[in-house]
Scaffold this active site. Structure first.
Site, PDB file in Angstrom:
ATOM      1  N   SER A 171       6.774   9.708  -3.679  1.00  0.00           N
ATOM      2  CA  SER A 171       7.263   9.211  -2.390  1.00  0.00           C
ATOM      3  C   SER A 171       7.855  10.307  -1.507  1.00  0.00           C
ATOM      4  O   SER A 171       8.771  10.061  -0.733  1.00  0.00           O
ATOM      5  CB  SER A 171       8.260   8.066  -2.589  1.00  0.00           C
ATOM      6  OG  SER A 171       7.621   6.973  -3.262  1.00  0.00           O
ATOM      7  N   GLY A 220       4.545   6.207  -5.484  1.00  0.00           N
ATOM      8  CA  GLY A 220       3.992   5.069  -4.756  1.00  0.00           C
ATOM      9  C   GLY A 220       4.969   3.916  -4.585  1.00  0.00           C
ATOM     10  O   GLY A 220       4.571   2.818  -4.213  1.00  0.00           O
ATOM     11  N   GLU A 268       6.779  14.804 -11.335  1.00  0.00           N
ATOM     12  CA  GLU A 268       6.627  13.524 -10.643  1.00  0.00           C
ATOM     13  C   GLU A 268       7.259  12.409 -11.475  1.00  0.00           C
ATOM     14  O   GLU A 268       6.617  11.879 -12.406  1.00  0.00           O
ATOM     15  CB  GLU A 268       5.148  13.194 -10.434  1.00  0.00           C
ATOM     16  CG  GLU A 268       4.395  14.227  -9.611  1.00  0.00           C
ATOM     17  CD  GLU A 268       3.172  13.616  -8.928  1.00  0.00           C
ATOM     18  OE1 GLU A 268       3.108  13.672  -7.698  1.00  0.00           O
ATOM     19  OE2 GLU A 268       2.307  13.057  -9.625  1.00  0.00           O
ATOM     20  N   ASN A 326      -2.766  14.407  -2.737  1.00  0.00           N
ATOM     21  CA  ASN A 326      -3.532  13.676  -3.749  1.00  0.00           C
ATOM     22  C   ASN A 326      -4.015  12.382  -3.091  1.00  0.00           C
ATOM     23  O   ASN A 326      -3.251  11.435  -2.952  1.00  0.00           O
ATOM     24  CB  ASN A 326      -2.620  13.383  -4.953  1.00  0.00           C
ATOM     25  CG  ASN A 326      -3.291  12.491  -5.980  1.00  0.00           C
ATOM     26  OD1 ASN A 326      -4.491  12.227  -5.908  1.00  0.00           O
ATOM     27  ND2 ASN A 326      -2.507  12.022  -6.945  1.00  0.00           N
ATOM     28  N   HIS A 385      -2.007  13.605 -14.317  1.00  0.00           N
ATOM     29  CA  HIS A 385      -1.306  12.695 -13.404  1.00  0.00           C
ATOM     30  C   HIS A 385      -0.861  11.449 -14.179  1.00  0.00           C
ATOM     31  O   HIS A 385      -1.571  10.986 -15.068  1.00  0.00           O
ATOM     32  CB  HIS A 385      -2.206  12.302 -12.233  1.00  0.00           C
ATOM     33  CG  HIS A 385      -1.443  11.588 -11.165  1.00  0.00           C
ATOM     34  ND1 HIS A 385      -1.160  10.243 -11.249  1.00  0.00           N
ATOM     35  CD2 HIS A 385      -0.869  12.026 -10.026  1.00  0.00           C
ATOM     36  CE1 HIS A 385      -0.442   9.892 -10.192  1.00  0.00           C
ATOM     37  NE2 HIS A 385      -0.259  10.955  -9.430  1.00  0.00           N
ATOM     38  N   GLU A 397      -0.922   8.422 -13.497  1.00  0.00           N
ATOM     39  CA  GLU A 397      -1.886   7.304 -13.495  1.00  0.00           C
ATOM     40  C   GLU A 397      -2.975   7.534 -14.548  1.00  0.00           C
ATOM     41  O   GLU A 397      -3.458   6.591 -15.171  1.00  0.00           O
ATOM     42  CB  GLU A 397      -2.479   7.132 -12.081  1.00  0.00           C
ATOM     43  CG  GLU A 397      -1.455   6.499 -11.147  1.00  0.00           C
ATOM     44  CD  GLU A 397      -1.551   6.922  -9.696  1.00  0.00           C
ATOM     45  OE1 GLU A 397      -2.605   7.423  -9.264  1.00  0.00           O
ATOM     46  OE2 GLU A 397      -0.538   6.750  -8.980  1.00  0.00           O
ATOM     47  N   LYS A 454      -5.991  10.254  -4.158  1.00  0.00           N
ATOM     48  CA  LYS A 454      -6.275   9.186  -5.140  1.00  0.00           C
ATOM     49  C   LYS A 454      -7.624   8.534  -4.819  1.00  0.00           C
ATOM     50  O   LYS A 454      -8.510   9.200  -4.289  1.00  0.00           O
ATOM     51  CB  LYS A 454      -5.107   8.175  -5.172  1.00  0.00           C
ATOM     52  CG  LYS A 454      -3.760   8.894  -5.382  1.00  0.00           C
ATOM     53  CD  LYS A 454      -2.646   7.986  -5.789  1.00  0.00           C
ATOM     54  CE  LYS A 454      -1.369   8.819  -5.945  1.00  0.00           C
ATOM     55  NZ  LYS A 454      -0.254   8.057  -6.473  1.00  0.00           N
TER      56      LYS A 454
END
Ligand code: PGA
Length: 250
Positions: A212, A173, A167, A9, A95, A97, A11
């Site tokens: 991560s 991150g 996730e 991904n 996701h 985010e 991003k």
């Protein structure tokens, strides 16, 4: 046996030059990836050129989202029809985010899942709890609720058309990976939950871990019985690291 999958991904990172270099680097190492399905998910504007660069390499291309509608007055959205048109076969959906920064609800995510399916695009369906939710002991409830939204709209069989990416939001991150045991526990819960509805779907469903994952910890995570690969953010931007993770899948 479930075929492992490793998806990158990217991003909102990259430029024409860096995308070219990254694709050249991944392609150069694909011979060393034996059995793992490899997917890269670039920012939408780069999808056509990444599809071009991926030709005959075994690398698959995905988008980072997909509109719940197929065409029309939906400014800023990209439809499954369009993704199909440019040869993009996968889409990340839900996701964290998107959920936390852009307000995507479980119901909208389920509709996006449905849009991917009806356009023959494989959803990489993201779920996971926040740190607060983990501390409250409701990790399984949160994952369950997120999955139930898709099952309510599309039925449990629909899950067979995609993969789930677990996730934990606190691991994304942050450099704070879930331990293999923590991740395995949630993956096993997800599979058991689905097994209660359809054993064949549960056995065949690939459940990726994300948060991560990197070149150093991928093998141990993917080595867990219910972890079938990874969704990789930061480490997918370096060809060598990404390839090491792909090789960890076999
Ligand atoms: P990360 O991101 O690997 O940088 O933690 C994973 C993701 O957000 O999919």
């Amino acid at each position: 046996m479930r075929q492992p999958m490793v998806a990158g991904n990217w991003k909102m990172n990259g430029s024409s030059d860096s995308v070219k270099e990254l694709m050249a680097g991944i392609k150069a190492g694909m011979d060393s990836v034996k059995n793992t399905e490899v997917v890269v998910c670039p920012p939408a504007v780069y999808i056509p050129r990444v599809v071009g660069a991926a030709a005959d390499s075994g690398i698959n291309v995905g988008s980072q989202n997909i509109c719940d509608q197929d065409r029309g007055a939906f400014t800023g959205e990209i439809s499954g029809e369009m993704l199909n048109d440019v040869g993009c076969g996968y889409a990340i959906i839900g996701h964290s985010e998107r959920r936390s920064l852009y307000g995507e609800t479980d119901e909208l995510v389920a509709k996006r899942f449905a849009a991917a399916r009806r356009n023959g695009i494989k959803p990489i369906f993201c779920i996971g709890e926040t740190l607060e939710e983990r501390e409250q002991g409701i990790t399984n409830d949160v994952c369950s609720r997120q999955i139930d939204a898709v099952i309510a709209l599309e039925g449990v069989d629909a899950l067979a058309d995609g993969v789930i990416a677990y996730e934990p939001v606190w691991a994304i991150g942050t450099g704070k990976t879930a331990s293999p045991e923590q991740a395995q526990e949630v993956h096993a819960f997800i599979r058991e939950k689905i097994r209660g509805l359809n054993a064949d779907v549960a056995d065949g469903l690939r459940i990726l871990y994300g948060g991560s994952m990197n070149a150093a910890n991928a093998a141990e995570l993917i080595g867990q019985p219910d972890i079938d690969g990874g969704l990789i953010g930061g480490a997918s931007l370096k060809a060598e690291d990404f390839l090491t993770i792909c090789r960890a899948g076999g």
